[in-house]
Design an enzyme around this catalytic site. Structure first.
Site, PDB file in Angstrom:
ATOM      1  N   GLU A 170      41.795 -15.927  47.878  1.00 34.48           N
ATOM      2  CA  GLU A 170      40.989 -17.152  47.865  1.00 34.48           C
ATOM      3  C   GLU A 170      41.168 -17.896  49.191  1.00 34.48           C
ATOM      4  O   GLU A 170      40.269 -18.592  49.659  1.00 34.48           O
ATOM      5  CB  GLU A 170      41.386 -18.041  46.686  1.00 34.48           C
ATOM      6  CG  GLU A 170      40.344 -19.110  46.386  1.00 34.48           C
ATOM      7  CD  GLU A 170      40.621 -19.905  45.131  1.00 34.48           C
ATOM      8  OE1 GLU A 170      41.523 -19.524  44.358  1.00 34.48           O
ATOM      9  OE2 GLU A 170      39.955 -20.912  44.916  1.00 34.48           O
ATOM     10  N   LYS A 223      42.999 -30.319  38.245  1.00 36.93           N
ATOM     11  CA  LYS A 223      42.978 -31.261  39.372  1.00 36.93           C
ATOM     12  C   LYS A 223      41.646 -32.018  39.402  1.00 36.93           C
ATOM     13  O   LYS A 223      41.619 -33.229  39.532  1.00 36.93           O
ATOM     14  CB  LYS A 223      43.175 -30.486  40.679  1.00 36.93           C
ATOM     15  CG  LYS A 223      43.232 -31.348  41.898  1.00 36.93           C
ATOM     16  CD  LYS A 223      43.597 -30.498  43.096  1.00 36.93           C
ATOM     17  CE  LYS A 223      42.603 -30.692  44.217  1.00 36.93           C
ATOM     18  NZ  LYS A 223      42.896 -29.897  45.392  1.00 36.93           N
ATOM     19  N   GLU A 248      36.259 -24.285  31.566  1.00 33.59           N
ATOM     20  CA  GLU A 248      37.192 -23.544  30.714  1.00 33.59           C
ATOM     21  C   GLU A 248      38.291 -24.460  30.167  1.00 33.59           C
ATOM     22  O   GLU A 248      38.623 -24.438  28.984  1.00 33.59           O
ATOM     23  CB  GLU A 248      37.850 -22.402  31.506  1.00 33.59           C
ATOM     24  CG  GLU A 248      36.931 -21.261  31.868  1.00 33.59           C
ATOM     25  CD  GLU A 248      36.251 -21.455  33.220  1.00 33.59           C
ATOM     26  OE1 GLU A 248      36.080 -22.620  33.662  1.00 33.59           O
ATOM     27  OE2 GLU A 248      35.866 -20.438  33.827  1.00 33.59           O
ATOM     28  N   GLY A 288      44.581 -26.082  44.762  1.00 29.28           N
ATOM     29  CA  GLY A 288      44.948 -25.511  43.464  1.00 29.28           C
ATOM     30  C   GLY A 288      45.952 -24.374  43.566  1.00 29.28           C
ATOM     31  O   GLY A 288      46.983 -24.359  42.896  1.00 29.28           O
ATOM     32  N   ARG A 289      45.654 -23.396  44.440  1.00 28.99           N
ATOM     33  CA  ARG A 289      46.524 -22.214  44.520  1.00 28.99           C
ATOM     34  C   ARG A 289      47.847 -22.505  45.217  1.00 28.99           C
ATOM     35  O   ARG A 289      48.723 -21.647  45.292  1.00 28.99           O
ATOM     36  CB  ARG A 289      45.777 -21.080  45.216  1.00 28.99           C
ATOM     37  CG  ARG A 289      45.213 -21.451  46.577  1.00 28.99           C
ATOM     38  CD  ARG A 289      44.153 -20.456  46.995  1.00 28.99           C
ATOM     39  NE  ARG A 289      43.473 -20.804  48.244  1.00 28.99           N
ATOM     40  CZ  ARG A 289      42.439 -21.631  48.329  1.00 28.99           C
ATOM     41  NH1 ARG A 289      41.982 -22.233  47.251  1.00 28.99           N
ATOM     42  NH2 ARG A 289      41.852 -21.867  49.492  1.00 28.99           N
ATOM     43  N   HIS A 329      54.707   5.388  38.187  1.00 31.69           N
ATOM     44  CA  HIS A 329      54.244   6.331  37.167  1.00 31.69           C
ATOM     45  C   HIS A 329      52.743   6.232  36.951  1.00 31.69           C
ATOM     46  O   HIS A 329      52.227   6.739  35.963  1.00 31.69           O
ATOM     47  CB  HIS A 329      55.007   6.093  35.856  1.00 31.69           C
ATOM     48  CG  HIS A 329      56.466   6.384  36.011  1.00 31.69           C
ATOM     49  ND1 HIS A 329      57.022   7.594  35.669  1.00 31.69           N
ATOM     50  CD2 HIS A 329      57.457   5.634  36.537  1.00 31.69           C
ATOM     51  CE1 HIS A 329      58.319   7.569  35.949  1.00 31.69           C
ATOM     52  NE2 HIS A 329      58.602   6.393  36.481  1.00 31.69           N
ATOM     53  N   LYS A 354      31.462 -21.803  39.485  1.00 35.54           N
ATOM     54  CA  LYS A 354      31.484 -22.930  38.548  1.00 35.54           C
ATOM     55  C   LYS A 354      30.069 -23.474  38.346  1.00 35.54           C
ATOM     56  O   LYS A 354      29.635 -23.746  37.236  1.00 35.54           O
ATOM     57  CB  LYS A 354      32.396 -24.048  39.080  1.00 35.54           C
ATOM     58  CG  LYS A 354      33.874 -23.678  39.128  1.00 35.54           C
ATOM     59  CD  LYS A 354      34.753 -24.883  39.438  1.00 35.54           C
ATOM     60  CE  LYS A 354      36.213 -24.478  39.574  1.00 35.54           C
ATOM     61  NZ  LYS A 354      37.147 -25.574  39.716  1.00 35.54           N
TER      62      LYS A 354
HETATM   63  C1  G6Q Z   1      42.420 -22.939  43.596  1.00 38.10           C
HETATM   64  C2  G6Q Z   1      41.044 -22.881  43.166  1.00 38.10           C
HETATM   65  C3  G6Q Z   1      40.819 -22.715  41.705  1.00 38.10           C
HETATM   66  C4  G6Q Z   1      41.182 -23.937  40.857  1.00 38.10           C
HETATM   67  C5  G6Q Z   1      40.648 -23.741  39.445  1.00 38.10           C
HETATM   68  C6  G6Q Z   1      41.008 -24.875  38.520  1.00 38.10           C
HETATM   69  O1  G6Q Z   1      42.788 -23.051  44.737  1.00 38.10           O
HETATM   70  O2  G6Q Z   1      40.312 -23.924  43.685  1.00 38.10           O
HETATM   71  O3  G6Q Z   1      41.480 -21.597  41.201  1.00 38.10           O
HETATM   72  O4  G6Q Z   1      42.564 -24.127  40.842  1.00 38.10           O
HETATM   73  O5  G6Q Z   1      39.260 -23.572  39.509  1.00 38.10           O
HETATM   74  O6  G6Q Z   1      40.563 -26.090  39.012  1.00 38.10           O
HETATM   75  P1  G6Q Z   1      41.008 -27.434  38.339  1.00 38.10           P
HETATM   76  O7  G6Q Z   1      42.486 -27.592  38.498  1.00 38.10           O
HETATM   77  O8  G6Q Z   1      40.237 -28.498  39.062  1.00 38.10           O
HETATM   78  O9  G6Q Z   1      40.633 -27.344  36.896  1.00 38.10           O
END
Ligand code: G6Q
Length: 519
Positions: free
Chosen positions: A342, A198, A204, A255-256, A373, A488
């Site tokens: 989060e 986003k 990463e 994001g989540r 188990h 980050k």
């Molecule tokens: C979600 C967080 C986090 C995010 C990642 C990836 O709610 O903010 O998990 O989704 O850090 O971010 P980008 O989509 O910006 O790469």
């Protein structure tokens, strides 16, 4: 403030006269009666330590916190992602708009605008999938956190619905072994790569994109014909000239909460086909409407949120185990860990004041019966009480099953689920102290017919709304993530030390760790 409400006081008083489930009070009648039917799912909550008086006080708490009004405000696009009086994200929260795409009836202008944007991307996806036909056999999704966990959980959950001949892979960790492992198993000529970020600047993801691009080039394949971007408009990744196609996501989708946007949509459309992706959206949308419109007493995610608050703030239980009795939901607890922790792992309220009460619990889980188990020992006899949320389905996904010694595997699976729910609540007396089970371990069961795309969409949205309701009642902002942002920034600082390979005082603690690499 949550802990200054009248109902908080009532609940505190009621928590001193706890419902004892071990003394014959978990009756067939209680199990029959304590069921709430919602879209796709029933919630069976007889094994929670509540009675009518406690439930009434919990609903009063929701009323005092204006939980239903806040859910309405969220879905109407009011700015709720903020900390009042301090610099904060100051955004609306409209992941619900990403599935309000079937002739949206919303009158709220912000929500309407968001639904139109979402519809535009869905239409683009439909044409894109038609255009590529069966040209590609594999798809790699590169993304991390919200751009990985939810989409991956959905993809894994729908394996029986995948189109024949199509495989999906995920690269999220910046660990080179993650990318290499996937690259070993694909043919670049027949592979699509969806890069999802986003912000368009996540270390990463950008690293893994370059890693995979290089491998494609080395194999003589031009990445331009294979790479797709899913990103925010005007982000550093918003450069359609580098991609076969670009899809967009916006600030109002966290994001989540983004699995039903193009963050999950492109991959899911490829894996299960466009119609099944739409079924996921329909299931989620049904749950959205329910969360917004159902009266509190009939509202599935609200009831679940309140039971969670009872366990967290009044029984003082700090964790929750989510145990799906469904192998398909293997990755779902990992998604819920992020979604819940989060969102609600917050220590200041919406006005920036320190919370004087507990907020989000630690969430963890693993499919049953496998968990039985391993860690169930602690759940049954440990010194901590772990509330459980079970998820079960009346029918299996693949319709084939076998009757062995009078029962099918699905029946064996469900009888384990029900047996655990009862045993945890009721316990077991024994003269031998090592064989005593104290019981009164609260748990509830979310039960649906079959885990298909529609039901999965409803399940995803149910948890999103449960988390949001809890945040509304705790008066915290469930939609920002300063703790993740910090990670980050810190990583970038230490990375600068690696890159410079020389002594620098930029980050002395980081240098101490780097020195250890050479010991
Ligand atoms: C979600 C967080 C986090 C995010 C990642 C990836 O709610 O903010 O998990 O989704 O850090 O971010 P980008 O989509 O910006 O790469």
């Amino acid at each position: 403030m949550f802990d200054r409400t009248k109902s908080f006081e009532t609940l505190k008083r009621l928590s001193h006269q706890l419902v004892d489930l071990t003394q014959g009070s978990l009756t067939p009648q209680r199990i029959q009666e304590m069921v709430l039917q919602g879209p796709s799912f029933d919630l069976l909550y007889a094994a929670e330590r509540v009675n009518e008086e406690i439930l009434q006080a919990l609903f009063d708490l929701a009323h005092e916190a204006k939980a239903t009004e806040k859910m309405g405000a969220m879905q109407d696009g009011e700015i709720i992602n903020e900390i009042e009086g301090f610099a904060s994200e100051h955004r609306s929260v409209l992941h619900t708009a990403t599935r309000d795409v079937f002739g949206s009836k919303t009158a709220a202008p912000e929500a309407k605008k968001a639904a139109e944007l979402a519809k535009r991307e869905i239409d683009k996806l439909e044409h894109f999938l038609e255009k590529i036909g069966d040209r590609y056999t594999d798809l790699i999704q590169i993304g991390i956190g919200g751009s990985d966990l939810g989409p991956r959980a959905l993809c894994v959950a729908l394996q029986p619905f995948h189109k024949p001949g199509r495989k999906v892979h995920f690269i999220s960790n910046v660990d080179p072994d993650d990318a290499n492992g996937v690259l070993e198993s694909i043919d670049p000529k027949k592979t699509l790569v969806v890069v999802v970020s986003k912000s368009g600047n996540t270390l990463e993801t950008l690293t893994n994109e370059e890693f995979v691009r290089e491998r494609f080039k080395k194999s003589g394949v031009d990445p331009k014909g294979h790479f797709i971007a899913v990103t925010g408009e005007k982000s550093p990744m918003d450069d359609p000239s580098r991609y076969l196609a670009s899809f967009y996501i916006w600030d109002f989708v966290g994001g989540r909460y983004s699995a039903t946007s193009m963050v999950g949509g492109v991959m899911l459309g490829f894996a299960v086909g466009f119609d099944q992706f739409k079924a996921i959206l329909r299931g989620a949308h049904e749950m959205d409407v329910h969360a917004k419109e159902a009266a509190p007493r009939h509202n599935l995610p609200l009831l679940s949120a309140l039971l969670g608050i009872w366990n967290r703030n009044f029984l003082h239980l700090p964790t929750v185990a989510i145990i799906p009795y469904s192998q398909a939901l293997l990755r779902f607890p990992a998604h819920l860990q992020q979604l819940d922790m989060e969102s609600n792992g917050k220590r200041v309220d919406k006005q920036g004041r320190p919370c004087t009460y507990a907020t989000g619990p630690v969430i963890w889980g693993e499919p049953g019966t496998n968990g039985q188990h391993s860690f169930y020992q602690l759940i049954h006899q440990g010194t901590d009480i772990i509330p459980l949320e079970f998820i079960g389905f009346r029918k299996s996904q693949y319709t084939t099953d076998l009757d062995i010694q009078g029962t099918t595997s699905q029946e064996k699976l469900l009888s384990n689920l029900f047996a655990q729910s009862i045993a945890l609540a009721v316990g077991q007396a024994n003269a031998n102290p090592n064989k005593v089970f104290l019981g009164n371990r609260p748990n509830r069961i979310l039960l649906a017919d079959r885990l298909d795309p529609h039901t999965l969409g409803a399940l995803l949205a149910y948890y999103e709304h449960k988390v949001a309701f809890q945040g509304f009642i705790w008066n915290i902002n469930s939609f920002d993530q300063e703790g993740v942002q910090l990670g980050k920034v810190l990583a970038e600082k230490i990375l600068a030390l690696f890159a410079s390979k020389e002594d620098s005082d930029a980050f002395t603690l980081g240098k101490a760790y780097i020195n250890k690499l050479n010991d």
